[in-house]
Each structure stands twice: as C-alpha cells, then as structure tokens.
Design a protein around this motif. Sequence first.
Motif, PDB file in Angstrom:
ATOM      1  N   UNK A 156      31.182  18.289-114.466  1.00 41.90           N
ATOM      2  CA  UNK A 156      31.471  19.213-113.370  1.00 41.90           C
ATOM      3  C   UNK A 156      30.242  20.043-113.005  1.00 41.90           C
ATOM      4  N   UNK A 157      29.534  20.517-114.018  1.00 40.19           N
ATOM      5  CA  UNK A 157      28.328  21.313-113.790  1.00 40.19           C
ATOM      6  C   UNK A 157      27.285  20.511-113.017  1.00 40.19           C
ATOM      7  N   UNK A 158      27.048  19.287-113.448  1.00 40.46           N
ATOM      8  CA  UNK A 158      26.039  18.455-112.791  1.00 40.46           C
ATOM      9  C   UNK A 158      26.436  18.159-111.352  1.00 40.46           C
ATOM     10  N   UNK A 159      27.695  17.821-111.124  1.00 41.62           N
ATOM     11  CA  UNK A 159      28.141  17.544-109.755  1.00 41.62           C
ATOM     12  C   UNK A 159      28.002  18.771-108.860  1.00 41.62           C
ATOM     13  N   UNK A 160      28.300  19.943-109.378  1.00 42.87           N
ATOM     14  CA  UNK A 160      28.187  21.166-108.585  1.00 42.87           C
ATOM     15  C   UNK A 160      26.743  21.450-108.194  1.00 42.87           C
ATOM     16  N   UNK A 161      25.800  20.911-108.971  1.00 43.84           N
ATOM     17  CA  UNK A 161      24.394  21.169-108.708  1.00 43.84           C
ATOM     18  C   UNK A 161      23.707  20.130-107.843  1.00 43.84           C
ATOM     19  N   UNK A 162      24.445  19.096-107.408  1.00 43.76           N
ATOM     20  CA  UNK A 162      23.855  18.015-106.606  1.00 43.76           C
ATOM     21  C   UNK A 162      24.506  17.927-105.243  1.00 43.76           C
ATOM     22  N   UNK A 180       7.239  27.795-102.932  1.00 39.26           N
ATOM     23  CA  UNK A 180       8.600  27.991-103.420  1.00 39.26           C
ATOM     24  C   UNK A 180       9.520  27.151-102.557  1.00 39.26           C
ATOM     25  N   UNK A 181      10.197  26.195-103.185  1.00 36.02           N
ATOM     26  CA  UNK A 181      11.089  25.251-102.502  1.00 36.02           C
ATOM     27  C   UNK A 181      12.497  25.477-103.038  1.00 36.02           C
ATOM     28  N   UNK A 182      13.474  25.600-102.152  1.00 39.33           N
ATOM     29  CA  UNK A 182      14.819  25.977-102.606  1.00 39.33           C
ATOM     30  C   UNK A 182      15.898  25.239-101.840  1.00 39.33           C
ATOM     31  N   UNK A 183      16.852  24.657-102.558  1.00 41.74           N
ATOM     32  CA  UNK A 183      18.062  24.160-101.927  1.00 41.74           C
ATOM     33  C   UNK A 183      18.915  25.346-101.521  1.00 41.74           C
ATOM     34  N   UNK A 184      19.168  25.508-100.223  1.00 41.38           N
ATOM     35  CA  UNK A 184      19.791  26.751 -99.771  1.00 41.38           C
ATOM     36  C   UNK A 184      21.292  26.829-100.027  1.00 41.38           C
ATOM     37  N   UNK A 185      21.879  25.740-100.555  1.00 42.72           N
ATOM     38  CA  UNK A 185      23.301  25.760-100.899  1.00 42.72           C
ATOM     39  C   UNK A 185      23.510  25.805-102.418  1.00 42.72           C
ATOM     40  N   UNK A 186      22.471  26.183-103.153  1.00 42.80           N
ATOM     41  CA  UNK A 186      22.553  26.265-104.611  1.00 42.80           C
ATOM     42  C   UNK A 186      23.549  27.345-105.014  1.00 42.80           C
ATOM     43  N   UNK A 187      24.555  26.954-105.805  1.00 39.96           N
ATOM     44  CA  UNK A 187      25.544  27.918-106.293  1.00 39.96           C
ATOM     45  C   UNK A 187      25.095  28.599-107.577  1.00 39.96           C
ATOM     46  N   UNK A 188      24.060  28.070-108.219  1.00 40.65           N
ATOM     47  CA  UNK A 188      23.608  28.613-109.507  1.00 40.65           C
ATOM     48  C   UNK A 188      22.477  29.623-109.328  1.00 40.65           C
ATOM     49  N   UNK A 189      21.463  29.241-108.566  1.00 41.39           N
ATOM     50  CA  UNK A 189      20.336  30.138-108.262  1.00 41.39           C
ATOM     51  C   UNK A 189      20.324  30.347-106.751  1.00 41.39           C
ATOM     52  N   UNK A 210      21.302  22.518 -97.012  1.00 36.56           N
ATOM     53  CA  UNK A 210      22.353  21.793 -97.722  1.00 36.56           C
ATOM     54  C   UNK A 210      21.977  21.377 -99.125  1.00 36.56           C
ATOM     55  N   UNK A 211      20.747  21.617 -99.507  1.00 43.49           N
ATOM     56  CA  UNK A 211      20.300  21.257-100.849  1.00 43.49           C
ATOM     57  C   UNK A 211      20.934  22.154-101.891  1.00 43.49           C
ATOM     58  N   UNK A 212      21.212  21.588-103.029  1.00 43.82           N
ATOM     59  CA  UNK A 212      21.817  22.363-104.109  1.00 43.82           C
ATOM     60  C   UNK A 212      20.797  22.590-105.226  1.00 43.82           C
ATOM     61  N   UNK A 213      21.232  22.593-106.477  1.00 43.99           N
ATOM     62  CA  UNK A 213      20.365  23.075-107.549  1.00 43.99           C
ATOM     63  C   UNK A 213      19.323  22.068-108.024  1.00 43.99           C
ATOM     64  N   UNK A 214      19.726  20.818-108.203  1.00 43.90           N
ATOM     65  CA  UNK A 214      18.836  19.843-108.843  1.00 43.90           C
ATOM     66  C   UNK A 214      17.935  19.168-107.811  1.00 43.90           C
ATOM     67  N   UNK A 215      17.089  19.965-107.183  1.00 49.24           N
ATOM     68  CA  UNK A 215      16.209  19.476-106.123  1.00 49.24           C
ATOM     69  C   UNK A 215      15.243  18.380-106.578  1.00 49.24           C
ATOM     70  N   UNK A 216      14.704  18.404-107.812  1.00 47.20           N
ATOM     71  CA  UNK A 216      13.801  17.310-108.195  1.00 47.20           C
ATOM     72  C   UNK A 216      14.484  15.942-108.219  1.00 47.20           C
TER      73      UNK A 216
END
Length: 281
Positions: A160-166, A220-229, A250-256
């Motif tokens: 669940x954590x991984x899916x929420x971050x992608x 500084x590169x950021x997924x703007x839909x990240x729920x964690x950071x 629309x990017x989430x946490x695991x941008x790499x």
Amino acid sequence: MSRAGVHLHEELLDGEPIRWLEHGEGPPVVLVHGIPTSPRLWRHVMPLVSGRSLALEMVGYGSSIPDGEGRDLGLAAQADRLLRWLDMVGVESPVLVGHDLGGGVAQIAAVRAPGRFSGIVLTNAVCYDSWPIPSVKAMQRAAPVLRHLPELALYPSFVQLVHRGHDDRARALESIGVHWQHYVTHGAARSLMRQASALDVADTIAVADRLPTLGLPARVVWGDADQFQKVEYGRRLAADLGTTLQTIPGGKHFTPEDHPEVVAAAIDELLARSPGDDHGN
C-alpha cells in the motif's frame, strides 16, 4: 552482480562492509536512496546520466540490512559514512543526489563539507520538519510489538505504501518486487523497525539554517502530488538553495522510478556546468 552495465561494489570502510552500484564513466555523481528502498531505486536514472554514477547503499538498507544490527542508522551517521566513503573511493567533487531520507543525508553531508561537492540535486527529499511521515511514526511507536510479527504480516502495508508513492502503476509493481526482496530475505518486521526507530527529525532541523548559505549549484525536482513529502517543502527547499523548484505535474513520491528522465536531466544540467558558473540557477 551486473545489470545492464550496473556493477555492484563492496569494500570495507573502517572494517565494516559498505556497498554501492556503479554505472558509466565521466564526471562523478553520487546518489543516495531512502526508505523503504535501496540503491536500485536509481536503476532507471543511472543509465540516463552523462557521467559516472555511484549509488551508495545506506548501512541497514537493501543487501546491507544485516550490517545495520547494532549500528547508528540515523541520517547524521549515514552522512558521516558517505563522506568517509568518498575518501576511501577517491571520488572528488561529485554532484550529490538524494531522494527521501537520502535527500536528508545529502543536505547534512553538503552542510558539513560543501567544498567536497560540485552541486546538489534533491527530489522529494525529507527536509526541515517534513518527516517522519505518519506511517513511519506509527511503526516507531509499535516497534516493540511489530518486530515479532511473521514476515508476511507487513507485506500488505508495504504494498500500500509503495502504491501510494507511485503515479506509474507498472513501475509501482516493479518497485515492490525490487525492494521487498531485501526485507523478506533479511526479516521484514525487524528490518523495518530498526530503520524506523533510528529516524530523528532533529538531524535535518539541525542543518536547516545553513542551507541558504550553502553556496552550491542546486536543482530541486518534486512530484507535486506527493502525499508523503508535500510540494510546499520542495518550494521552501528550492528557495533556500537559490534555485527554482521544478515540479512534475501529477508526480508522486518515487520520482527516480516513475520519472527517471526528469531526474537525470536535472543531474546532467549540473554536470554540464563549468566551475566558473554562478551558483543557484
């Protein structure tokens, strides 16, 4: 181990094992992963970077999970190891890249030794008081009980954590397979609890006031839909580092993993700079 030109290296650092992945040749780039990942977080970024990529495995993570027993896994300690490892391998003036916890490690290392790096790239990194996230705080509180759970008991939460971050479902499924294998191999509950218990927000707060005077070229590169950071932290980080925030809509946490081309392009921008260029943008 070699995967499409990516090679695993292992040596002893002050008598203790340290591991990293390498790919390519040219100006050096050091990449630092976060939780719950490993250097393979960067597997899609490294082939796109125009230089020699070295993805460090933090002690207590990935294949180095067993080596974390009884050692300090906090971000400040990881930053100290990173600097000593750079001495050991003789890497000079790399671009330093960090994601999640690795972004916190990168900030601490850069503040401690800014002259050691030619630039810094941060993507969806922990910073200031942005962490630990609620799920990690819950693990910290429940550590005495959770460490005795069967190995598969934490798997649904991990998924669940991984899916929420992608934001890329296919990459999320791939990521689960890549990163869960280390936890199930080395004891998922004990490993995650040891990692979570070591985290202290004081490590990034302690260097926050030094970021505006760091003086390193930065991206500084950021997924703007990240729920964690949250993206607001990325905006603050970019301002303190004297650069403009690059968002991934629309990017989430695991941008790499989801957007390796965007992360690699930011790295290459710093690699292409000449020593006389102005800092920041």
